[in-house]
Structures are given as structure tokens and as C-alpha cells.
Enzyme design. Structure first.
Site, PDB file in Angstrom:
ATOM      1  CG  MET A 144      -5.494   6.927  -1.589  1.00  0.00           C
ATOM      2  SD  MET A 144      -6.658   8.226  -2.026  1.00  0.00           S
ATOM      3  CE  MET A 144      -8.207   7.307  -2.022  1.00  0.00           C
ATOM      4  CB  CYS A 145      -6.483   8.975   4.790  1.00  0.00           C
ATOM      5  SG  CYS A 145      -5.407  10.301   4.197  1.00  0.00           S
ATOM      6  CD  GLU A 146      -8.090   1.959   5.391  1.00  0.00           C
ATOM      7  OE1 GLU A 146      -9.165   1.631   5.926  1.00  0.00           O
ATOM      8  OE2 GLU A 146      -7.400   1.180   4.728  1.00  0.00           O
TER       9      GLU A 146
ATOM     10  CB  ILE B  14      -5.412   6.079  10.233  1.00  0.00           C
ATOM     11  CG1 ILE B  14      -6.062   5.080   9.277  1.00  0.00           C
ATOM     12  CG2 ILE B  14      -5.813   5.750  11.675  1.00  0.00           C
ATOM     13  CD1 ILE B  14      -5.625   3.653   9.537  1.00  0.00           C
TER      14      ILE B  14
ATOM     15  CG  ASN C 147      -9.733   8.373   1.406  1.00  0.00           C
ATOM     16  OD1 ASN C 147      -9.302   8.676   0.300  1.00  0.00           O
ATOM     17  ND2 ASN C 147      -9.973   7.122   1.740  1.00  0.00           N
TER      18      ASN C 147
END
Lengths: 269, 269
Positions: free
Chosen positions: A1-3, A78, A108
């Protein structure tokens, strides 16, 4: 997962405070160490900074944190890689032009099978399912509207296409054409609008506080969108799974209600 | 008029030395103070830095000068506006995707009437004739090749399209798809290939010298292309007006000879 981190404002605003918190999640307070990127809209143009290095240790990220770039719309991401190796070409936000507007997209989640969806005018440069989804979405808008539609029609179309993508898995998304900031929540996305009277705010991820009253005028409206709230002392709105919100000039825009499927009328025989 | 800088190398190489000279021409040793930009190719990806401020006083330019970003292809442009106001969206290099490759384009000159040339899939974001020419060129390549052709066929097509654009005025151009660096000279463009044995070089614009032997291996091949030679003690090749050169992995690529127009054969009556 990303932000994800996004901003929509009615005056050119820098995102240094929020970015300072987010970049620490890229390898320091969070595990999102597989690159990061940020797109800034300025007038009709858009410039982006990308780095496949962890944001917490990136010289480019330090530069962006220390250089207040004023913008009305920002999209930042990110990355924690799941599909596609760590490489510049797989670093969000992805960018393409449609109708003479610079579009940016950050995602995401995962979209199972999206790479089998056929593409037309746009083709991915990297190997992420995210970039494939972005190309598909722009292709669909291009097929539907030869010329740019009204902001209202566009928001409705983006919402519908986002729902179709979200049916494949997890689709938390930030998207912009330089006019609107489109946000779709599958699992995690929250937003916060700052307007007068402005107060203080303290970051969750860093020992940093700001008093926005010192930096704003009473007419300023600034909305920040993030995967998880970035400050500990402000009232964030956590989005419902499956929902879409659109911001323009810092303000939330009401989306047209989805119409029920039209009833076919038959002629009396 | 503007100034161009390009690089093609067979190993990831930083362009800090050449860039240090060029950026001073943006408002210090030269009058090109209307913004600047640079695109770096890294593997399949490309990242760019753009700033509508003069490069000699730009914080982003200082950052790029002080941060050795290693790349095999670089395209850089410092602008002196003639068409299109000073704004981010009018700042070269312009970028678009075709066949899943990130293309970058920078132009010095003017193209009278190019904005009347019809466009298809690509649409300018800003108001320069340069971006319009770039969109037209990519449209023409897209129409000619549904899938990417061989590097050789592509080079021949780019050369032909560049000649058609150059017929409208002045067209000094740097273009890349991440594989080749295409250069067209209308009036001013020069290039230099550095290879073993490497020697020292001294900038024209700054009190700065480099000894490339300290920084290279015997197999390195690095070509630099610029509007005007950047160093005073190396043998630059000044391009002929109306000529095109292509570099790949630092080496000049021989272009296919242009064929004469085919003679129509008539059946004997």
C-alpha cells in the site's frame, strides 16, 4: 500500500507543512520506501518531482520540503511497491495530457486484472497496474468527450469510471486536470478544509506545529486530502468506502446525483 | 532565441559540469532569463525539472547543479521568450508519451504559421509555437507507425518531419524518446563526443574546469550538444544548417540516405 496527499486551494499555497509529515512515512515513521513523487499545478502548467528513492532519505524530497512552491492543486504519493519494480517509470503521480490539460494521477491499492483492459491512445511507460488504470480512464474520457465537457459533466464521468475501476480491487485515487481535484475512496482517504478562523495544527509524524492564522488571509480556503489524517488536532472527515469527492478552489463541489437507469417506454400497440 | 543543451552517453553520467556553464547564460552571462527546464532519462522513465524563473537565479537550477543526477540522455533548455508569455506551461522541454515511451522536446527558433497546422491526438497546454510543433511531430509519427518502428526507420522519419518544420523558419531542436537523441540544426547547434583518452576541459561561461579522466572509465562515451560550444579547449563540431544528427549510447548513428522520389513507371501502350 502507498500513501496519498492532495491539496486544493483558492490561492497559491505551499504544502510544505503537510509534506514534511508525509515524507517521514517514506522509510522513517512508515514503510513506504519505494519512491515518491509530487505534482504542482501553477496556472495552466504542472511540474512534478519524482524520485525512486525513499522520501525520508531523498535529496529531492528535502529540496521540496525546504522550498515553498505555491500551487492551487497538489498531488503527492509515497510508494510501497506491490506491482512493478522500484524504478522511476513506476513512480506516481503519472502524467498525461488530454484536451490540452496536464492530468496527474496517484493511486493506492491493487486492481486485479486491469492490465487486460484494452487501451487506445495512451500506453503505460512502466509496469504498474496503476498507470494502466490511469491510461484506461483517460482513454474512456477521450472517447466520451471529443472536447472538454463542463466541470460538472466531467466530475460525473470521473466518478463513474472510478467506480468501475474500484470494482477490481482497492482504488484510493487522487486525480487532477488542473481545475478540479478528484478523490475516490475504496478503503482509506480523509480530508480537511481549512478556512477562517484559522487555528493551530500539529503533525502526527513530526514534532512540527503551524499556526495558519499567521500565514493566511480571511478569504483563503485550503483543503488537504490524505490516506490518514496528518494532524492530531484538527477535525478530518474520513471518507466512506466507495465514495467520491471533488474539490475546486479549495471547496467541495456537489456531484450530480446519479440517475437511475432510464425506463424504456413502449409504444401502445 | 533560446539555448539548448543535450547529452547522450553509454553509461549513466551527470551533466553538472555542462549545466553549470549553461545556467549562467539564463540571466547572467546571457539574456535567456524567461525560464528553463531539464529532462533526465533513467532506464525507461524520465523526470524533468521546470522553472519559469531565470536559471541564474533559480533555486531549482541550483539544486540540479549541486545534485549529480546520473542519466543516459538529457535535454535542457533556457528560454528567451518570443512567442508565449513567461509561464510554467510555456517552459521547455515539453513532454508527451507515444508507444509507451516518454518523449521530450526542446526548440530554439520560430516557426511562422505552424499553429495553423492541424493536430490530432496531442494538444498544446501552453501557447508556444514550439509545443504546437512538437504535438504535430508526434501526431505524424503516430499516424505513420501504429507500433514503434526500428530505431533506423524512426530516425529517418524524425529527420524528414524536422525538415518540414524547419521550412517554416528557424528550427534548432533536441528530441528524445529515451533511446535516441535527435538533433536538428537550422542555424546554431554544435556537438562534442568525449571518449578515452579523456582530457581536461574549461567552461566558457564560468571559472570552472574538469578533468574527465578522473571521473570516467576507458569505455565511457559521452556526447554533449549545445547551441554554442560550452568549453574553450575542446574540438566541437559545428553542425551544418539544415542537418540532422542522431546519437545513441553516446555515439553518432549514421542516418539512412534519403531516397530520391520514386520514378513512376508507365506501362508501354
Amino acid at each position: 500500500m502507498c500513501e496519498l496527499l492532495g491539496m486544493s486551494a483558492n490561492v497559491p499555497t505551499d504544502i510544505v507543512f503537510s509534506f514534511s509529515g508525509l515524507m517521514r512515512r517514506g522509510g522513517e515513521t512508515g514503510p513506504h520506501a519505494d519512491g515518491w513523487g509530487i505534482a504542482f499545478y501553477e496556472d495552466k502548467g504542472c511540474r512534478a518531482f519524482h524520485d525512486p528513492r525513499p522520501s525520508a532519505r531523498s535529496e529531492v524530497a528535502r529540496f521540496v520540503r525546504d522550498t515553498p512552491i505555491k500551487s492551487r492543486i497538489v498531488i503527492c504519493h509515497i510508494r510501497r511497491a506491490n506491482r512493478g519494480r522500484i524504478a522511476l517509470e513506476n513512480t506516481h503521480p503519472f502524467q498525461r495530457e488530454l484536451w490540452g490539460r496536464p492530468w496527474s494521477f496517484a493511486h493506492n491499492g491493487q486492481l486485479k486484472g486491469v492490465k487486460r483492459w484494452r487501451l487506445g491512445a495512451y500506453c503505460p511507460i512502466g509496469s504498474t497496474d496503476s498507470e494502466h488504470a490511469f491510461c484506461w480512464l483517460l482513454d474512456a474520457l477521450r472517447a466520451r468527450f471529443a472536447a472538454p465537457p463542463s466541470d460538472r459533466e466531467l466530475a460525473a464521468a470521473v466518478e463513474e469510471l472510478a467506480r468501475r475501476l474500484a470494482a477490481l480491487g482497492v482504488f484510493n485515487m487522487l486525480l487532477s486536470d488542473g481545475r478540479s481535484l478528484f478523490c475516490h475512496c475504496s478503503t482509506k482517504l480523509a480530508w480537511l478544509t481549512r478556512r477562517a478562523p484559522f487555528g493551530p495544527a500539529t503533525l502526527v509524524d513530526a514534532d512540527l506545529a503551524a499556526d495558519f492564522e499567521q500565514e493566511t488571509t480571511p478569504d483563503d480556503v485550503v483543503t488537504v486530502v490524505a490516506t490518514r489524517p496528518l494532524t492530531r488536532d484538527e477535525a478530518w472527515t474520513v471518507m466512506e468506502p466507495g465514495s467520491c469527492v471533488v474539490f475546486r478552489q479549495g471547496n467541495r463541489v456537489t456531484l450530480p446525483r446519479r440517475r437511475a437507469a432510464p425506463v424504456t417506454r413502449r409504444k401502445a400497440a
